[in-house]
Design an enzyme around this catalytic site. Structure first.
Site, mmCIF file in Angstrom:
data_model
loop_
_atom_site.group_PDB
_atom_site.id
_atom_site.type_symbol
_atom_site.label_atom_id
_atom_site.label_comp_id
_atom_site.label_asym_id
_atom_site.label_seq_id
_atom_site.Cartn_x
_atom_site.Cartn_y
_atom_site.Cartn_z
ATOM 1 C CG ASP A 124 -43.180 31.826 18.180
ATOM 2 O OD1 ASP A 124 -44.343 31.789 18.609
ATOM 3 O OD2 ASP A 124 -42.170 31.768 18.904
ATOM 4 N NE ARG A 170 -33.831 22.264 16.238
ATOM 5 C CZ ARG A 170 -34.936 21.654 15.829
ATOM 6 N NH1 ARG A 170 -34.970 20.969 14.704
ATOM 7 N NH2 ARG A 170 -36.032 21.741 16.544
ATOM 8 C CG ASP A 180 -33.632 23.276 19.183
ATOM 9 O OD1 ASP A 180 -32.757 22.387 19.138
ATOM 10 O OD2 ASP A 180 -34.840 23.035 19.107
ATOM 11 C CB SER A 238 -44.660 22.802 23.258
ATOM 12 O OG SER A 238 -43.355 22.664 23.753
#
Lengths: 411, 411, 411, 411
Positions: free
Chosen positions: A20, A99, A128, A184
């Site tokens: 990505d 984050r 996110d 994932s």
């Protein structure tokens, strides 16, 4: 913000070195934009050498900077433990807390490099993206935010991993699609979140996950391992007698608890945008350090304080989950927690055994409210049983009023 | 109430058949009072035959009646599980819930026998005295409550177990002082509370306790045992495919979870009267059934509902702990819980292994809010990523206002 | 503690100069005890000269010291306003907050004089006895507390005011029984509590009270009086352009609001010991200053913060009511309030008219989150209406899941 | 949804008969869509004859149906009063509650007419758009929602009122732009919300509003008007001795309180989408009926119940504000409120005077917990002062533990 809004802007991209990241970076460069890449060092346990990201991004042609937020990360782990701020189902919010410090660290580095728009690779369906949005807007209101995976143009151009690999191949940029994974993983010092793919089915056992930070209980030693922790002001300061910094404590605690199978949480959680998400979570060190602190707080907090403590922890976990760690409400709740935990000091020994944590002993709790003489049912010292008669009489006056008012008529 | 206030009254004594019960019973009879004894059948796992209590009390000369509250007990276990109503440190409040049904059952039996004063043997330093007081006053306002272990006269006459045994010996009533135990235990269908004596020291490991309802993890089989539970309206209705009543479910769940080492809680809790108490708690069945329900609720409760659910559970646990199960506030909180859990239906399979409970699978959750298509990060169905841009933009407007107001200046 | 427990101790008595104070003082001196009297200067609006208390107590023969806590009192008023910490029915807790600073001030003075037992004249049926008890035990654990009106011996000797007057007459101490009043009043800088006697009947209108700090609305001017307040960090710093200390502000605000009929609360409140109490309350200055602050907070607090603010205010009011102002839980809640109000700054003009408070205008709220452009329904600047579509779409995804789960089936 | 998504669908438009409604209706008809108009009869006090809307819409050429939700509206007023569910700054949420019943009523009517898409005229910047969205999606998941004022195409075509009037003029549809108003008003049985235009400036006094449902205090009679209310299960059933339905009660209470100047709230509130909004609110009947109920609840709710009551009311107000009246969380909170208020029964007399509400008297509160004998400070009956000594001793044990732990060291 859409692709067309970026023209002429200096773009900072948050990258991981994966398919990505490369695709977005190359795509924006092809658009003629001035691009710089950034990645955060969060002491990810699944990343052997953080500088590998630089190497992986190199073929794209934009420079990549690593921002070290390892100590910030350890600190926010400590704050989270101190507040018992777990989210739905006991999840330690490991991605949420990361984050807060990731975006802060990266935004500051981007500001130093004159970046005008932060670009992140979060999908348009998760949490996110909202955390990136809020933290960037909060800490750098002058900065724009571009999310390619919410931009219809890029979504159409790159519907899947194959298209990304094909795109990169045109520029001779190596790209591995890889085997389809069973799930994932998002990783940092605090823990690992496993989700998506096979885990999306509620018929799938959490046991399909292969732990990265430890082992499953069945693979842990068949023997209790004791660990002794000391705390000051709610923070762990020594492990087994050795002085530790927050970063060292987290690493040590991850190791000890991990090898004893202490870490697992399966949860269906409520996402920011109202959908549900299923995850399996590792956070061995958080669990271990918290178990120690919890025992001390049980000794030092009176009933009102404990009730307030729980409320504030719940609030903080919700705010952090929503990307609101720096909001006034979160600061205020943390101020309350600071007051409640400032006297949390002492030594706790816990026994770890195949996923279980046992209380072994606790000493030197100088602010303890526990008093054996008062607590004892038999001792002749402490609380005078005859006083209880007055207490009971007073309670009875209220109860009599309630009974007279018919409040117990149906019981 | 003191001994002198009992004159001419018909007294009902709550007895267990132990040294205390015999002493108090005989002492009140010697005072010339009209005495009847009552004991509750709570499906105590440490009581082989509840009728042994009658035999034990016989030499004292007063009749003893057994009040069967086994089904009430199972029901209150279900209500407690449904509300996740654990107290400090995750303690399942097993003694607290038992008092609510015990006193109700016994008070009603006493009313049928014309009893005017309820006498209980709870000490003047603990929680139970206050629960006996409140529940009696609430459900039978006309009845008095006498607590011999708050009465200076009896406290002076019987400072210890030796004096009780000596007293009973005068009347040829058999009395065994017994070996000093390492801790004392209160038991019922919901679970066991171990406290006092050696456990009073915080240097003592919880591992000194010998489990009655199961085994320690180390003694459990080295193999995962799967158990499948189905729920309707938040209540477990089948275990491993077999239909179960609440009482059967509790007994079955205690057995299954107990043998797999699932039960242990060590906690320092805040007593009603403000002191702290240390306990080690067994409640294998509560833990197992709750683990099943928790998974379903994670699927069926939205975020606001989950937050309310947690608040109500905390409130209920506090009220029950304080002897307020029948209070309006508790009824109201339970009404809220009923609404929140009425659609909690479906099947959950859990894996038990040496004290651990693993999520295996979940099916037929008709009211589930979980939607794989919306939840998925990749799928092309469900939530539209482009919509998230609008959501993010709106969030940014608020964040920009906060930033402009200087709320993030110090972060 | 009973009379007999006082032997040989140095006693400090909290006195008001009234019949009770004189009786208790003389009675303890007759017991041969070493007695000193103390009274707090709380800027009581019903006390012309605080030193009159010394004169009144003189005939008893023990020295009386006045402890000046006027500034402490003004400060706790400010803290209470800052937290909107009203109790049941909007009562400003004026007696409750006064006890916190009174007992602290007096206990410290007593310690300087070597006092070993604090004696207070609160009745055995109200809140104040518990507040005296807790604050003394908290701030001077070495000091005993003696409450004559809980001591059966004194209760028997002095069943009413006549017996007290007769007793004092023996020693030629002047004592006025006085006319039976329609209610009794407790006063300090924060406000007045009227209760007891005629007010005990719920058939009695609150209008029987004659206001001491102001007038009833009908007696206020038939004209709006504007008042301008500025705030910093949640504290009022100027009134009508004039700089004010907390004490000056409270006095000024009492005067302005009082003359405009702004003050009245009638409430049935829940006492600490579980009974209900009916009171009529004056607190004109608290109401006025709070009205100003409230407007600023509406501008500076976001939704999460406002919700937390309300919770913390409720908690503080409950804790203060219970005599727990210095408890950790109260300190923690106040720390949260401090954070939430630190940016509460600006100028507010309010119009007062016969008991009503109108919002006139607000300026210079530097931390205001209010933004006319975003707020406006019509303006072309600010929030983009098209973004709302995305927000609405996301909301719909959650709602669709709820609908599919049958959650709206009965609506 | 955008204009292009409507093709071939049957559209139901929510109309008020104003300029916007006509413009949108005509515009959609010009698009060739099958259009039906709907309006709700909410007993709006500013609407002389609800059927005027039909007349006003006639020239557009689509049929208009009036949906009578007056009784639903009265009922939700009662539920809101019963829960004391005011929003930020004491606003009675009158628009929020109206949306819940309006959308439900209209959606059901639309379903009967085969409507596939609901179209509403709420702006893309306010709360109502989100409430329309959620309630429609919740109650008619199969129905689409179209918001023209979020559709860039219509926003561009009609930037202001002049363009709308010009557009309608083409079709000879009468349209009055009207004088620019000082503020806009939303009205229903519960009350009026005034906002926007001049009110947007915080320098503007709330006194610019001309009350529709009553008068300003200065214009009210200079004389106390007494009103007597009786309640059953928390609902007002008679006013001044006359039996009333909810609708009659609301109308009567609006009249009585309105003429006495009882209604005003100025508030800066937090909108759903995170912006702030300033409003001036009339709700005379809600204020009056609530004042009556509040007094009864002060008599019937014990301390725990009152605390829960406040929490549930706050939660409900937030949920209703967000368009979540039918959500499980709101249903659950209302179930709790039902339990808490089921015994709220009795008669209250209040005095109204120029915006003030005085407590006059209260009788026949059968579930009252207030007991003059226990409450009295002097009476010889009721609570025994000597019992308080035991209570105080127990409190002191906890306080001593806290003091020993150093918790008061800095006070």
């Amino acid at each position: 913000m859409l692709l067309k809004d970026l023209k002429g802007k200096k773009i900072g991209i948050c990258v991981s070195g994966g398919l990505d990241s490369k695709t977005v970076t190359k795509r924006l460069m092809e658009e003629g934009l001035d691009v710089i890449c950034f990645s955060a060092d969060l002491a990810q346990p699944d990343e052997k050498d953080i500088n590998d990201i630089i190497t992986k991004m190199e073929p794209c042609g934009a420079p990549t900077y690593i921002v070290d937020v390892k100590d910030d990360m350890a600190e926010i782990c400590y704050e989270t433990i101190k507040a018992s701020a777990t989210y739905d189902g006991g999840y330690w919010n490991t991605t949420g807390i990361a984050r807060a410090v990731t975006v802060r660290g990266i935004v500051r580095a981007m500001q130093e490099h004159g970046v005008e728009v932060l670009c992140h690779g979060a999908t348009g369906r998760g949490n996110d993206q909202m955390r990136f949005e809020r933290y960037t807007r909060a800490l750098a209101p002058e900065m724009g935010v571009y999310a390619p995976w919410r931009d219809p143009e890029l979504l159409e151009q790159f519907p899947g991993r194959t298209e990304m690999a094909d795109y990169l191949a045109q520029f001779d940029i190596p790209a591995v699609i890889g085997m389809k994974k069973k799930y994932s993983t998002d990783a940092n010092l605090a823990g690992l979140s496993h989700e998506a793919e096979d885990l999306e089915e509620l018929e799938t056992s959490c046991l399909i996950v292969e732990p990265t930070m430890g082992v499953w209980p069945a693979d842990a030693p068949d023997k209790i391992e004791n660990v002794t922790l000391t705390f000051q002001h709610g923070y762990c300061t020594t492990i087994n007698g050795e002085k530790v910094s927050p970063l060292q404590a987290m690493e040590k605690a991850n190791e000890i608890a991990g090898r004893n199978g202490v870490w697992m949480k399966n949860a269906l959680e409520n996402r920011i945008i109202g959908t549900k998400s299923r995850g399996v979570y590792e956070a061995p060190g958080m669990v271990l350090l918290h178990a120690g602190l919890e025992n001390i707080l049980q000794a030092t907090l009176d009933r009102n304080s404990f009730s307030l403590y729980k409320q504030m922890g719940d609030l903080i976990s919700n705010l952090v989950y929503d990307g609101r760690y720096y909001d006034k409400s979160c600061q205020a709740a943390r101020a309350a927690i600071d007051t409640l935990t400032e006297s949390a000091e002492g030594e706790v020994t816990l026994g770890l055994y195949k996923g279980n944590v046992f209380f072994q002993s606790m000493t030197d709790i100088y602010a303890s409210l526990y008093n054996e003489a008062d607590s004892s049912m038999e001792a002749s010292d402490g609380l005078n049983p005859a006083s209880s008669q007055g207490f009971a009489d007073i309670i009875s006056v209220e109860t009599a009023a309630l009974a007279k008012a018919g409040q117990f008529d149906d019981c």
